[in-house]
Design an enzyme around this catalytic site. Structure first.
Site, short mmCIF file in Angstrom:
data_model
loop_
_atom_site.label_atom_id
_atom_site.label_comp_id
_atom_site.label_asym_id
_atom_site.label_seq_id
_atom_site.Cartn_x
_atom_site.Cartn_y
_atom_site.Cartn_z
N GLY A 12 3.68 -70.63 56.24
CA GLY A 12 2.37 -70.90 56.82
C GLY A 12 1.82 -72.29 56.54
O GLY A 12 0.60 -72.47 56.54
N ASN A 14 2.04 -74.80 58.56
CA ASN A 14 1.38 -75.23 59.81
C ASN A 14 0.03 -74.55 59.97
O ASN A 14 -0.94 -75.17 60.41
CB ASN A 14 2.28 -74.94 61.02
CG ASN A 14 3.33 -76.01 61.22
OD1 ASN A 14 3.02 -77.10 61.67
ND2 ASN A 14 4.56 -75.71 60.84
N ILE A 94 7.89 -63.36 72.00
CA ILE A 94 6.63 -62.85 72.58
C ILE A 94 6.96 -61.93 73.77
O ILE A 94 7.71 -62.32 74.67
CB ILE A 94 5.75 -64.04 73.05
CG1 ILE A 94 5.37 -64.92 71.85
CG2 ILE A 94 4.50 -63.57 73.75
CD1 ILE A 94 4.59 -64.21 70.75
N ASN A 108 3.40 -73.12 71.10
CA ASN A 108 4.35 -72.99 70.00
C ASN A 108 4.67 -74.37 69.44
O ASN A 108 4.66 -75.36 70.16
CB ASN A 108 5.64 -72.35 70.54
CG ASN A 108 6.71 -72.17 69.47
OD1 ASN A 108 6.44 -71.64 68.39
ND2 ASN A 108 7.93 -72.60 69.76
N HIS A 110 7.75 -76.43 67.66
CA HIS A 110 9.20 -76.36 67.41
C HIS A 110 9.63 -77.65 66.70
O HIS A 110 9.24 -78.74 67.11
CB HIS A 110 9.96 -76.21 68.73
CG HIS A 110 11.43 -76.05 68.52
ND1 HIS A 110 12.00 -74.86 68.10
CD2 HIS A 110 12.44 -76.94 68.61
CE1 HIS A 110 13.30 -75.04 67.95
NE2 HIS A 110 13.60 -76.29 68.26
C1 GRF Z 1 8.14 -74.90 61.15
O1 GRF Z 1 9.17 -75.82 60.99
C2 GRF Z 1 7.93 -74.61 62.61
O2 GRF Z 1 8.12 -75.72 63.43
C3 GRF Z 1 9.01 -73.61 62.87
O3 GRF Z 1 9.01 -72.79 61.71
C4 GRF Z 1 8.54 -73.54 60.60
C5 GRF Z 1 7.37 -72.79 60.01
O4 GRF Z 1 6.90 -73.34 58.82
N1 GRF Z 1 8.81 -72.95 64.12
P1 GRF Z 1 5.51 -72.87 58.20
O5 GRF Z 1 5.55 -71.35 58.09
O6 GRF Z 1 4.41 -73.34 59.08
O7 GRF Z 1 5.47 -73.48 56.83
#
Ligand code: GRF
Length: 197
Positions: A12, A14, A94, A108, A110
């Site tokens: 988490g 992000n 999804i 999303n 990526h």
């Molecule tokens: C990130 O690299 C995101 O781009 C990918 O999964 C990872 C999640 O990391 N889809 P976090 O849970 O936000 O630390």
């Protein structure tokens, strides 16, 4: 005020970047109404609850069939009726019915420059392992809309990150997060919340 539901599966970071950006006033006209995780142990759920945000666990493991999970997931989301669904490290596909119910309202992040290193099998550390194996010198992150495919929806924003000599997948993953993901995702939300996209 843009009402957001964030979907997460793991650490988490992000999600944390979004929460911090809202609290710092860098993202305006937006609030996280809930965080949904398919994993009850996700650190992301603690991050949400630490900031007074409702954290909900909805796991396919708790349903007899995938269809039953998809139906429950979609029904829950429709009942919440968010303006935007943000997939921030969410490892569950999804359901089609949810994509149909929220056209242009699901985004999303990526960790590569789409269309490189994306699609089925490209998630988490694997993305960076494959980028290093191919020997690319530049990678990055992409924020895109979610359609019925895997990483195929229209691109909203991208940010490039240099690969450095001696990078391991872990080191590269961290740099892509720090230099691209944690900046790009809050920015995209701010742009959507303020009508710039
Ligand atoms: C990130 O690299 C995101 O781009 C990918 O999964 C990872 C999640 O990391 N889809 P976090 O849970 O936000 O630390």
């Amino acid at each position: 005020m843009l009402k957001i539901v964030v979907c997460v599966s793991g650490g988490g970071t992000n999600l944390q970047a979004i929460i911090d950006s809202i609290e710092a006033g860098k993202v305006t006209n937006a609030e996280i109404m809930a965080v949904i995780s398919n994993n009850a142990d996700a650190k992301a759920l603690d991050r949400a609850r630490n900031h007074g945000i409702e954290g909900i666990c909805l796991s396919p493991k708790d349903y007899e069939t995938r269809d039953a999970f998809n139906e429950a997931f979609t029904t829950t989301m429709v009942a919440m009726n968010p303006d935007l669904i943000v997939l921030a490290g969410f490892l569950v596909k999804i359901p089609e019915a949810m994509v149909a119910a929220f056209p242009g309202k699901i985004i999303n992040i990526h960790p590569s420059l789409i269309p490189s290193f994306c699609g089925v099998g490209y998630y988490g550390l694997k993305v960076h392992e494959k980028a290093l194996a191919r020997g690319v010198k530049v990678t990055g992150a992409t924020v895109h809309y979610v359609d019925g495919g895997m990483d195929t929806g229209p691109i909203i924003a991208q940010k490039a990150v240099y690969v450095q000599p001696g990078d391991t997948p872990e080191v590269l993953q961290r740099r892509v997060m720090e230099e691209a993901e944690w900046i790009l995702l809050p920015q995209a939300i701010d742009d959507i919340a303020n009508g710039r996209i």
